[in-house]
Design a protein around this motif. Structure first.
Motif, PDB file in Angstrom:
ATOM      1  N   ALA A 104       0.877  -1.169   0.000  1.00  0.00           N
ATOM      2  CA  ALA A 104       0.000   0.000   0.000  1.00  0.00           C
ATOM      3  C   ALA A 104       0.913   1.218   0.000  1.00  0.00           C
ATOM      4  CB  ALA A 104      -0.922   0.003   1.210  1.00  0.00           C
ATOM      5  N   LEU A 105       0.339   2.381  -0.315  1.00  0.00           N
ATOM      6  CA  LEU A 105       1.131   3.600  -0.412  1.00  0.00           C
ATOM      7  C   LEU A 105       0.479   4.725   0.385  1.00  0.00           C
ATOM      8  CD1 LEU A 105       1.748   3.515  -4.274  1.00  0.00           C
ATOM      9  CD2 LEU A 105       3.330   2.735  -2.492  1.00  0.00           C
ATOM     10  N   ASP A 106       1.299   5.450   1.128  1.00  0.00           N
ATOM     11  CA  ASP A 106       0.870   6.668   1.813  1.00  0.00           C
ATOM     12  C   ASP A 106       1.279   7.841   0.932  1.00  0.00           C
ATOM     13  OD1 ASP A 106       0.211   8.434   4.205  1.00  0.00           O
ATOM     14  OD2 ASP A 106       2.363   8.840   3.972  1.00  0.00           O
ATOM     15  N   VAL A 107       0.330   8.649   0.508  1.00  0.00           N
ATOM     16  CA  VAL A 107       0.612   9.720  -0.450  1.00  0.00           C
ATOM     17  C   VAL A 107       0.661  11.061   0.276  1.00  0.00           C
ATOM     18  CG1 VAL A 107      -0.108  10.862  -2.578  1.00  0.00           C
ATOM     19  CG2 VAL A 107      -0.532   8.402  -2.261  1.00  0.00           C
ATOM     20  N   MET A 108       1.867  11.618   0.383  1.00  0.00           N
ATOM     21  CA  MET A 108       2.036  12.943   0.969  1.00  0.00           C
ATOM     22  C   MET A 108       1.791  14.018  -0.093  1.00  0.00           C
ATOM     23  SD  MET A 108       5.347  12.794   3.447  1.00  0.00           S
ATOM     24  CE  MET A 108       5.729  11.372   4.473  1.00  0.00           C
ATOM     25  N   PRO A 109       1.332  15.189   0.314  1.00  0.00           N
ATOM     26  CA  PRO A 109       1.195  16.284  -0.652  1.00  0.00           C
ATOM     27  C   PRO A 109       2.562  16.684  -1.199  1.00  0.00           C
ATOM     28  CG  PRO A 109       0.059  16.803   1.414  1.00  0.00           C
ATOM     29  CD  PRO A 109       0.908  15.585   1.666  1.00  0.00           C
ATOM     30  N   PRO A 110       2.663  17.030  -2.479  1.00  0.00           N
ATOM     31  CA  PRO A 110       3.927  17.555  -2.995  1.00  0.00           C
ATOM     32  C   PRO A 110       4.395  18.753  -2.173  1.00  0.00           C
ATOM     33  CG  PRO A 110       2.455  17.042  -4.798  1.00  0.00           C
ATOM     34  CD  PRO A 110       1.647  16.882  -3.541  1.00  0.00           C
ATOM     35  N   HIS A 111       5.684  18.831  -1.955  1.00  0.00           N
ATOM     36  CA  HIS A 111       6.236  19.865  -1.089  1.00  0.00           C
ATOM     37  C   HIS A 111       5.922  21.272  -1.592  1.00  0.00           C
ATOM     38  CE1 HIS A 111       9.400  22.432   0.745  1.00  0.00           C
ATOM     39  NE2 HIS A 111       9.194  21.658   1.790  1.00  0.00           N
ATOM     40  N   HIS A 112       5.882  21.447  -2.927  1.00  0.00           N
ATOM     41  CA  HIS A 112       5.659  22.804  -3.433  1.00  0.00           C
ATOM     42  C   HIS A 112       4.248  23.305  -3.137  1.00  0.00           C
ATOM     43  CE1 HIS A 112       4.205  20.485  -6.991  1.00  0.00           C
ATOM     44  NE2 HIS A 112       3.440  21.524  -7.209  1.00  0.00           N
ATOM     45  N   TRP A 113       3.316  22.393  -2.811  1.00  0.00           N
ATOM     46  CA  TRP A 113       1.985  22.834  -2.388  1.00  0.00           C
ATOM     47  C   TRP A 113       2.064  23.612  -1.071  1.00  0.00           C
ATOM     48  CZ3 TRP A 113      -1.704  18.009  -3.243  1.00  0.00           C
ATOM     49  CH2 TRP A 113      -1.747  17.718  -4.617  1.00  0.00           C
ATOM     50  N   LEU A 114       3.048  23.280  -0.237  1.00  0.00           N
ATOM     51  CA  LEU A 114       3.217  23.999   1.026  1.00  0.00           C
ATOM     52  C   LEU A 114       3.542  25.469   0.783  1.00  0.00           C
ATOM     53  CD1 LEU A 114       5.350  21.327   2.889  1.00  0.00           C
ATOM     54  CD2 LEU A 114       3.084  22.099   3.602  1.00  0.00           C
ATOM     55  N   ARG A 115       4.228  25.749  -0.314  1.00  0.00           N
ATOM     56  CA  ARG A 115       4.639  27.127  -0.633  1.00  0.00           C
ATOM     57  C   ARG A 115       3.605  27.861  -1.470  1.00  0.00           C
ATOM     58  NH1 ARG A 115       5.277  31.582  -1.833  1.00  0.00           N
ATOM     59  NH2 ARG A 115       7.181  32.753  -2.310  1.00  0.00           N
ATOM     60  N   PHE A 116       3.069  27.170  -2.475  1.00  0.00           N
ATOM     61  CA  PHE A 116       2.228  27.851  -3.449  1.00  0.00           C
ATOM     62  C   PHE A 116       0.747  27.498  -3.366  1.00  0.00           C
ATOM     63  CE2 PHE A 116       6.469  27.475  -5.450  1.00  0.00           C
ATOM     64  CZ  PHE A 116       6.767  28.827  -5.538  1.00  0.00           C
TER      65      PHE A 116
END
Length: 313
Positions: A104-116
């Motif tokens: 199974a996979l845990d999907v984290m938000p892309p890091h650039h979403w934290l900025r933009f």
């Protein structure tokens, strides 16, 4: 789809390193097998924040998953986090994780979403691409409400409709929104597993009505977290408060008054070493090892919980 039980305790595992900062494979194997055999553990998760994922290269992340999956293949499944910046990269990481044995996979938000920030359709497209590429059940990793990568409750409801998404690792860390998030997901599909990842206030998040916990803290105190979850599910608040009272000094020594951070993960690793769970507390730079004062607080908390001299065999 693989058969992963999301209703239980899923530790986001720490990664032991040698003094030269390379992955200590024998120790990782030993630790993973020990942890997988603790009561209430239904799966292990690699490449989370507790596993110092941002210090690992893509190949090392796959290697951690391979080592862990092989070590516990006769005990429980392994989940791997996907930490990427775009769909093309995510597909490459998915292929490596799947080949390494992730079920199974845990999907984290892309890091650039934290900025933009991001648009809801970006999120749906990202999860859809990963689900189609992997064919594995996905966990939606929910970041704190104060970040720009936080998912609105209405978006969580849309994610719950996706056949690929089987569970939610909910770290909202704002209790009003947390309650709304749980309600939004439950109303769409009550079969989707809801997992708290609030290491620093487990009891408060568990009593909201969840199915399990996916926390790095379970690398250190899996038994206490299992006991806490069982007390909550039985509705035994007195027992739950008793267990939480044992957890609190450890929580304070590791996390202080705030949320999990890189330095907190370092403090937890030291606590694991001093409890005999890991043989070394080496962390990768730029994370620092705890100070002398922090180590004294960790020792006092471990002693209070009866864990200071325990050893993982």
């Amino acid at each position: 789809m693989s058969n992963v039980n999301f209703h239980g305790i899923i530790p986001a595992i720490a990664v032991p390193f040698n003094r030269d900062f390379s992955i200590d494979e024998p120790e990782l194997r030993r630790f993973a097998r020990w942890l997988a055999q603790q009561k209430g553990i239904t799966a292990l998760m690699t490449n989370g924040h507790t596993g110092e994922v941002f210090s690992l290269t893509p190949r090392e992340r796959a290697e951690v998953t391979r080592i862990t999956a092989d070590a516990v293949k006769d005990i429980c499944p392994v989940i791997s986090s996907i930490v990427c910046e775009g769909i093309s990269e995510a597909k490459e990481h998915v292929a490596m994780a799947k080949e390494a044995g992730a079920q199974a996979l845990d999907v984290m938000p892309p890091h650039h979403w934290l900025r933009f920030g991001f648009k809801p359709e970006h999120c749906i497209d990202y999860f859809t691409a990963i689900g189609e590429a992997s064919g594995l059940p996905l966990i939606a990793h929910i970041y704190p409400a104060w970040t720009r990568a936080s998912f609105p409750s209405v978006l969580l409801a849309e994610l719950a409709k996706l056949p690929y998404v089987s569970a939610f690792k909910i770290g909202t860390r704002e209790m009003n929104k947390y309650a709304r998030d749980l309600k939004a997901i439950r109303e769409v599909d009550a079969s989707k597993a809801l997992l708290t990842c609030h290491d620093e206030y487990l009891l408060a998040s568990m009593v909201q009505g969840i199915d399990g916990a996916l926390v790095g803290f379970a690398s250190l105190v899996p038994g206490l977290i299992y006991d806490l979850l069982q007390a909550v599910k039985k509705g035994d608040l007195k027992e739950a408060m008793k267990v939480q009272a044992l957890i609190d000094p450890l929580k304070d020594a590791v996390y202080g008054a705030g949320e999990p951070t890189g330095e907190a993960h370092g403090r937890m690793k030291s606590a694991m070493a001093r409890a005999g769970i890991l043989r070394s507390d080496t962390v990768r730079p730029p994370t620092h090892s705890p100070s002398v004062a922090e180590l004294k607080a960790i020792d006092a908390a471990l002693l209070n919980a009866g864990l200071l001299k325990k050893n993982a065999a």
